[in-house]
Design a protein around this motif. Structure first.
Motif, PDB file in Angstrom:
ATOM      1  N   PRO A  59      45.507  -2.791  47.467  1.00 22.40           N
ATOM      2  CA  PRO A  59      46.591  -2.638  46.499  1.00 22.40           C
ATOM      3  C   PRO A  59      46.180  -3.064  45.094  1.00 22.40           C
ATOM      4  CG  PRO A  59      47.019  -4.479  47.962  1.00 22.40           C
ATOM      5  CD  PRO A  59      45.799  -3.781  48.482  1.00 22.40           C
ATOM      6  N   ASN A  60      45.219  -3.971  45.013  1.00 23.84           N
ATOM      7  CA  ASN A  60      44.768  -4.441  43.713  1.00 23.84           C
ATOM      8  C   ASN A  60      43.343  -3.949  43.487  1.00 23.84           C
ATOM      9  OD1 ASN A  60      43.911  -5.782  41.463  1.00 23.84           O
ATOM     10  ND2 ASN A  60      44.858  -7.712  42.017  1.00 23.84           N
ATOM     11  N   THR A  61      43.224  -2.781  42.891  1.00 22.77           N
ATOM     12  CA  THR A  61      41.925  -2.160  42.703  1.00 22.77           C
ATOM     13  C   THR A  61      41.015  -2.994  41.810  1.00 22.77           C
ATOM     14  OG1 THR A  61      42.959  -0.020  42.989  1.00 22.77           O
ATOM     15  CG2 THR A  61      40.780  -0.012  42.044  1.00 22.77           C
ATOM     16  N   ALA A  62      41.580  -3.678  40.817  1.00 25.48           N
ATOM     17  CA  ALA A  62      40.755  -4.498  39.920  1.00 25.48           C
ATOM     18  C   ALA A  62      40.071  -5.616  40.697  1.00 25.48           C
ATOM     19  CB  ALA A  62      41.607  -5.071  38.790  1.00 25.48           C
ATOM     20  N   ALA A  63      40.786  -6.260  41.600  1.00 28.23           N
ATOM     21  CA  ALA A  63      40.192  -7.336  42.398  1.00 28.23           C
ATOM     22  C   ALA A  63      39.117  -6.773  43.317  1.00 28.23           C
ATOM     23  CB  ALA A  63      41.264  -8.051  43.210  1.00 28.23           C
ATOM     24  N   PHE A  64      39.377  -5.612  43.896  1.00 28.76           N
ATOM     25  CA  PHE A  64      38.397  -4.969  44.772  1.00 28.76           C
ATOM     26  C   PHE A  64      37.140  -4.622  43.985  1.00 28.76           C
ATOM     27  CE2 PHE A  64      36.633  -1.086  46.741  1.00 28.76           C
ATOM     28  CZ  PHE A  64      36.294  -1.610  47.964  1.00 28.76           C
ATOM     29  N   THR A  65      37.316  -4.049  42.801  1.00 28.72           N
ATOM     30  CA  THR A  65      36.183  -3.685  41.951  1.00 28.72           C
ATOM     31  C   THR A  65      35.370  -4.923  41.595  1.00 28.72           C
ATOM     32  OG1 THR A  65      37.405  -1.814  41.055  1.00 28.72           O
ATOM     33  CG2 THR A  65      35.516  -2.585  39.778  1.00 28.72           C
ATOM     34  N   LYS A  66      36.052  -6.009  41.257  1.00 31.22           N
ATOM     35  CA  LYS A  66      35.363  -7.257  40.920  1.00 31.22           C
ATOM     36  C   LYS A  66      34.545  -7.746  42.116  1.00 31.22           C
ATOM     37  CE  LYS A  66      36.239 -11.928  39.255  1.00 31.22           C
ATOM     38  NZ  LYS A  66      37.264 -12.893  38.841  1.00 31.22           N
ATOM     39  N   GLN A  67      35.112  -7.658  43.310  1.00 32.33           N
ATOM     40  CA  GLN A  67      34.410  -8.081  44.517  1.00 32.33           C
ATOM     41  C   GLN A  67      33.160  -7.226  44.752  1.00 32.33           C
ATOM     42  OE1 GLN A  67      36.700  -7.858  48.127  1.00 32.33           O
ATOM     43  NE2 GLN A  67      34.941  -8.257  49.420  1.00 32.33           N
ATOM     44  N   VAL A  68      33.318  -5.908  44.621  1.00 38.20           N
ATOM     45  CA  VAL A  68      32.183  -5.006  44.851  1.00 38.20           C
ATOM     46  C   VAL A  68      31.075  -5.257  43.831  1.00 38.20           C
ATOM     47  CG1 VAL A  68      31.453  -2.590  44.799  1.00 38.20           C
ATOM     48  CG2 VAL A  68      33.543  -3.239  46.002  1.00 38.20           C
ATOM     49  N   VAL A  69      31.443  -5.373  42.561  1.00 40.09           N
ATOM     50  CA  VAL A  69      30.445  -5.635  41.516  1.00 40.09           C
ATOM     51  C   VAL A  69      29.768  -6.981  41.775  1.00 40.09           C
ATOM     52  CG1 VAL A  69      30.121  -6.090  39.057  1.00 40.09           C
ATOM     53  CG2 VAL A  69      31.513  -4.154  39.791  1.00 40.09           C
ATOM     54  N   GLY A  70      30.549  -7.974  42.179  1.00 38.97           N
ATOM     55  CA  GLY A  70      29.990  -9.281  42.503  1.00 38.97           C
ATOM     56  C   GLY A  70      28.983  -9.201  43.633  1.00 38.97           C
ATOM     57  N   GLU A  71      29.295  -8.409  44.668  1.00 43.17           N
ATOM     58  CA  GLU A  71      28.367  -8.239  45.790  1.00 43.17           C
ATOM     59  C   GLU A  71      27.096  -7.519  45.342  1.00 43.17           C
ATOM     60  OE1 GLU A  71      30.194  -6.466  49.222  1.00 43.17           O
ATOM     61  OE2 GLU A  71      31.847  -7.906  49.210  1.00 43.17           O
ATOM     62  N   LEU A  72      27.247  -6.504  44.505  1.00 43.25           N
ATOM     63  CA  LEU A  72      26.073  -5.780  44.004  1.00 43.25           C
ATOM     64  C   LEU A  72      25.173  -6.704  43.193  1.00 43.25           C
ATOM     65  CD1 LEU A  72      27.749  -2.423  42.928  1.00 43.25           C
ATOM     66  CD2 LEU A  72      26.088  -2.723  44.773  1.00 43.25           C
ATOM     67  N   LEU A  73      25.782  -7.491  42.311  1.00 37.32           N
ATOM     68  CA  LEU A  73      24.995  -8.408  41.492  1.00 37.32           C
ATOM     69  C   LEU A  73      24.355  -9.501  42.342  1.00 37.32           C
ATOM     70  CD1 LEU A  73      27.330  -8.705  38.377  1.00 37.32           C
ATOM     71  CD2 LEU A  73      25.166  -7.471  38.538  1.00 37.32           C
ATOM     72  N   ALA A  74      25.119 -10.047  43.281  1.00 40.19           N
ATOM     73  CA  ALA A  74      24.591 -11.104  44.148  1.00 40.19           C
ATOM     74  C   ALA A  74      23.403 -10.590  44.963  1.00 40.19           C
ATOM     75  CB  ALA A  74      25.685 -11.637  45.060  1.00 40.19           C
ATOM     76  N   ALA A  75      23.479  -9.343  45.396  1.00 47.84           N
ATOM     77  CA  ALA A  75      22.369  -8.770  46.168  1.00 47.84           C
ATOM     78  C   ALA A  75      21.098  -8.703  45.323  1.00 47.84           C
ATOM     79  CB  ALA A  75      22.748  -7.378  46.669  1.00 47.84           C
ATOM     80  N   GLN A  76      21.259  -8.649  44.016  1.00 44.26           N
ATOM     81  CA  GLN A  76      20.109  -8.619  43.123  1.00 44.26           C
ATOM     82  C   GLN A  76      19.754 -10.002  42.575  1.00 44.26           C
ATOM     83  OE1 GLN A  76      18.158  -5.929  42.649  1.00 44.26           O
ATOM     84  NE2 GLN A  76      19.445  -5.084  44.259  1.00 44.26           N
ATOM     85  N   GLY A  77      20.462 -11.026  43.080  1.00 44.77           N
ATOM     86  CA  GLY A  77      20.161 -12.408  42.663  1.00 44.77           C
ATOM     87  C   GLY A  77      20.838 -12.845  41.390  1.00 44.77           C
ATOM     88  N   VAL A  78      21.797 -12.076  40.900  1.00 45.75           N
ATOM     89  CA  VAL A  78      22.507 -12.432  39.677  1.00 45.75           C
ATOM     90  C   VAL A  78      23.753 -13.233  40.058  1.00 45.75           C
ATOM     91  CG1 VAL A  78      23.740 -11.540  37.660  1.00 45.75           C
ATOM     92  CG2 VAL A  78      21.715 -10.343  38.515  1.00 45.75           C
ATOM     93  N   VAL A  79      23.885 -14.424  39.479  1.00 42.29           N
ATOM     94  CA  VAL A  79      25.035 -15.279  39.749  1.00 42.29           C
ATOM     95  C   VAL A  79      25.885 -15.358  38.487  1.00 42.29           C
ATOM     96  CG1 VAL A  79      25.784 -17.578  40.445  1.00 42.29           C
ATOM     97  CG2 VAL A  79      23.696 -16.593  41.417  1.00 42.29           C
ATOM     98  N   LEU A  80      27.166 -15.031  38.630  1.00 40.32           N
ATOM     99  CA  LEU A  80      28.074 -15.099  37.492  1.00 40.32           C
ATOM    100  C   LEU A  80      28.810 -16.433  37.491  1.00 40.32           C
ATOM    101  CD1 LEU A  80      29.621 -11.534  37.616  1.00 40.32           C
ATOM    102  CD2 LEU A  80      27.758 -12.348  36.186  1.00 40.32           C
ATOM    103  N   ARG A  81      29.001 -16.985  36.318  1.00 38.44           N
ATOM    104  CA  ARG A  81      29.769 -18.229  36.191  1.00 38.44           C
ATOM    105  C   ARG A  81      31.240 -17.891  36.004  1.00 38.44           C
ATOM    106  NH1 ARG A  81      28.380 -21.374  31.421  1.00 38.44           N
ATOM    107  NH2 ARG A  81      28.061 -19.372  30.472  1.00 38.44           N
ATOM    108  N   GLN A  82      32.108 -18.697  36.575  1.00 40.81           N
ATOM    109  CA  GLN A  82      33.540 -18.557  36.355  1.00 40.81           C
ATOM    110  C   GLN A  82      33.877 -19.148  34.994  1.00 40.81           C
ATOM    111  OE1 GLN A  82      35.829 -17.048  38.197  1.00 40.81           O
ATOM    112  NE2 GLN A  82      34.315 -16.453  39.738  1.00 40.81           N
TER     113      GLN A  82
END
Length: 84
Positions: A59-82
């Motif tokens: 229902p919340n596409t923005a949250a889903f998109t954030k999760q997917v992008v986070g997984e893609l970045l994490a798979a490449q070793g990129v860690v985002l700060r809150q």
């Protein structure tokens, strides 16, 4: 010129698009992502098609998109700060 988006005519079109994404991820060494949720989604579409099992969109596409992008970045070793 804007192009209207049409729904998939059949499950085979959907699976073909998933295959493109999966092969691209594999080519770019994102094996975990290619063989994870996307592979599961592809298998569900292959087994159930569009008629026997719903494919839920969050229902919340923005949250889903954030999760997917986070997984893609994490798979490449990129860690985002809150922030905040």
């Amino acid at each position: 010129m804007s192009k209207s988006v049409q729904p998939y005519a059949n499950v085979e079109e959907f699976i073909a698009d998933l295959d493109i994404v999966i092969h691209s991820l594999e080519h770019h060494h994102a094996i975990y992502l290619a063989r994870g949720r996307l592979a599961d989604l592809r298998r569900a579409a292959e087994v159930f098609g569009f008629h026997l099992a719903p494919i839920d969109m969050p229902p919340n596409t923005a949250a889903f998109t954030k999760q997917v992008v986070g997984e893609l970045l994490a798979a490449q070793g990129v860690v985002l700060r809150q922030v905040g």
